[in-house]
Design an enzyme around this catalytic site. Sequence first.
Site, PDB file in Angstrom:
ATOM      1  N   GLU A 182       9.907  -6.384  -4.845  1.00  0.00           N
ATOM      2  CA  GLU A 182       8.712  -7.038  -4.308  1.00  0.00           C
ATOM      3  C   GLU A 182       8.944  -8.547  -4.258  1.00  0.00           C
ATOM      4  O   GLU A 182       9.332  -9.160  -5.258  1.00  0.00           O
ATOM      5  CB  GLU A 182       7.494  -6.725  -5.168  1.00  0.00           C
ATOM      6  CG  GLU A 182       6.263  -7.562  -4.891  1.00  0.00           C
ATOM      7  CD  GLU A 182       5.806  -7.555  -3.436  1.00  0.00           C
ATOM      8  OE1 GLU A 182       5.443  -8.626  -2.916  1.00  0.00           O
ATOM      9  OE2 GLU A 182       5.829  -6.469  -2.813  1.00  0.00           O
ATOM     10  N   ALA A 183       8.701  -9.136  -3.080  1.00  0.00           N
ATOM     11  CA  ALA A 183       8.906 -10.576  -2.908  1.00  0.00           C
ATOM     12  C   ALA A 183       7.913 -11.405  -3.701  1.00  0.00           C
ATOM     13  O   ALA A 183       8.215 -12.526  -4.112  1.00  0.00           O
ATOM     14  CB  ALA A 183       8.827 -10.946  -1.426  1.00  0.00           C
TER      15      ALA A 183
ATOM     16  N   HIS B 123      -5.124  -6.233  10.623  1.00  0.00           N
ATOM     17  CA  HIS B 123      -4.696  -4.837  10.610  1.00  0.00           C
ATOM     18  C   HIS B 123      -3.406  -4.654  11.407  1.00  0.00           C
ATOM     19  O   HIS B 123      -3.288  -3.737  12.211  1.00  0.00           O
ATOM     20  CB  HIS B 123      -5.798  -3.935  11.177  1.00  0.00           C
ATOM     21  CG  HIS B 123      -7.047  -3.937  10.378  1.00  0.00           C
ATOM     22  ND1 HIS B 123      -8.265  -3.509  10.887  1.00  0.00           N
ATOM     23  CD2 HIS B 123      -7.295  -4.302   9.093  1.00  0.00           C
ATOM     24  CE1 HIS B 123      -9.197  -3.627   9.946  1.00  0.00           C
ATOM     25  NE2 HIS B 123      -8.625  -4.101   8.856  1.00  0.00           N
TER      26      HIS B 123
ATOM     27  N   SER C  39       0.815  -1.213   0.000  1.00  0.00           N
ATOM     28  CA  SER C  39       0.000   0.000   0.000  1.00  0.00           C
ATOM     29  C   SER C  39       0.847   1.260   0.000  1.00  0.00           C
ATOM     30  O   SER C  39       0.531   2.226  -0.685  1.00  0.00           O
ATOM     31  CB  SER C  39      -0.939   0.004   1.212  1.00  0.00           C
ATOM     32  OG  SER C  39      -1.868  -1.057   1.126  1.00  0.00           O
ATOM     33  N   ALA C  40       1.928   1.273   0.786  1.00  0.00           N
ATOM     34  CA  ALA C  40       2.802   2.459   0.832  1.00  0.00           C
ATOM     35  C   ALA C  40       3.883   2.403  -0.235  1.00  0.00           C
ATOM     36  O   ALA C  40       4.233   3.424  -0.830  1.00  0.00           O
ATOM     37  CB  ALA C  40       3.435   2.583   2.212  1.00  0.00           C
TER      38      ALA C  40
END
Length: 571
Positions: A46-47, A480, A25-26
């Site tokens: 990115e994994a 979350h 998201s960030a």
Amino acid sequence: MTHKLVGPARIAAGAFDFIIVGAGSAGCVLANRLSASGKYSVLLLEAGGEDSSPWIRIPLGYGKLFDHATLNWRYQTTPQSFLADRKVPQPRGKVLGGSSSINGLVYVRGQREDYDSWRDLGGEGWGWDDVLPYFRKSERQVRGADALHGADGPIPVSDATEPHELCDAFIGATTSLGYPENEDFNGPSQEGVGYYQMTAERGRRVSAAAGYLRPARGRRNLQVIVKAHVTRVVAEAGRAVAVEWHKGGRDYSATANGEIILSAGAINTPQIMQLSGFGPLELLKSLGIPVLADRKEIGENLQDHFQVRNVLKSSKRFTLNDDMSNIVRMAGISLRYLLLSKGPLTVSAGYAGAFLKSLPSLPTPDIQLLCINFSTDRMGNSLHDFSGFTISASQLRPESRGSVKATSADPFAAPAIDPNFLAADEDMQVMVRGFKLIRQITGARPLSNFIVDEVSPGRSVSDDASIAEYIRATGGSLYHSCGTMRMGADVNSVVDSRLRVRGIDRLRVVDGSIMPHVVSGNTHAAIVMIGEKGADMILEDAARGYDGAVGVQGVASALAPLGELQSSAHK
């Protein structure tokens, strides 16, 4: 199994002005904003893989992604002492877009007071008035722009494609008890009941990858490498200088002329820090990791929202359970989705809901309710064979704190995730009150007219002790996770108010792990905001130049061709 180097020695993949770890998201926000001017070279690692699965596009497809073998890290907590030693699933996105590609799409910012509290805890510049412009900048509100909402941002914020009789009854029952109706949980007040808005457009999910990264993929100064499992950040003389990762059986590294930014999330970011030699001294020594800095709070302060679900049997066959058990109805909802972008396949993980006070004396809501038009024993499992729906309650501001700790020097070993759910007595008291709120609402008309029976837990669970026992036996995460790289002004905080890691130059954290405490609601919107504000801070510091060593001087001249490493441009 311990990771071993396969093939030749580590391959140098070039130098970049900014290296971002994690395309969630960030991270997607950062990749877009830091590369937008064309002045700086940016590497995004990115994994996971590309976000090409059709289940990512379909909002209700999150049910297929909950335990997906390749698009999900499929984490589990440690046995939870206050939940009968149960392990609780902790799904996290392992794909471009991160968890925004697999989440339930609910768009909630939280309460003004959340951010003012961040400011008061040492997060200078993070009060509500400071962060509101970044929320507005990020969103494309279907209802148009106003003082609280933006209409030109990359992330659409849309209404439910159509109402549902069950949700209308839920709203009606809640208002009959004296609670206000609320058409905008992100408006002047969060309190009340209504339909949730969601991060979708024309019936399609819009993740951070779709909204932010996709438009930037064609920029020559942005390199995106997928399936790149970061193994550590390299630091020299107190400065972060390089990132190492593993891909396709080989090990690679890239150097940073400017900054390295960790955006791998509240679970993976502290693990990467610990693997790199930054973390609690005793933990690192026990794992045989060379200690570069004894930082006791890295991985601490883990928070998550905890929920308990009530499953109700409906007197009317209008639930998703009914749709999915009948081949004709299944064909109908599929056709409705394809032709009109409407119907059950467009529903988020919270169709309707409420933010309520469990005690009248509270200044703001402390309970979130979600009403969904289906039921199952466990998220990701098959739906029940009866007409069923679910209402869940979650405590908005838990007091319990947990931790994330590396379990091995092997970067492929999952960390130990311990949210320490319900360790604080107050948390259980709030959850019991939240459960009773559900009971009040399901007992009120018009919703009660549709209820044949409470399937889970059943009416025999009625006193506080039995309710608490049910919560311990069945409650789980709302997914979350945050807080493990706490922002603050005190010397023990992990990052300062500009998200710079204390004691390590040129290393910043920009993701949900920096939250001093979890926001009052779903976290995706807040993490996108953190990405927006973090990008501005990074660009401001880059424009001023850095003290000593190498300054950011435009597109890195040492940029090396990445060959098979470079992800193909998005089409």
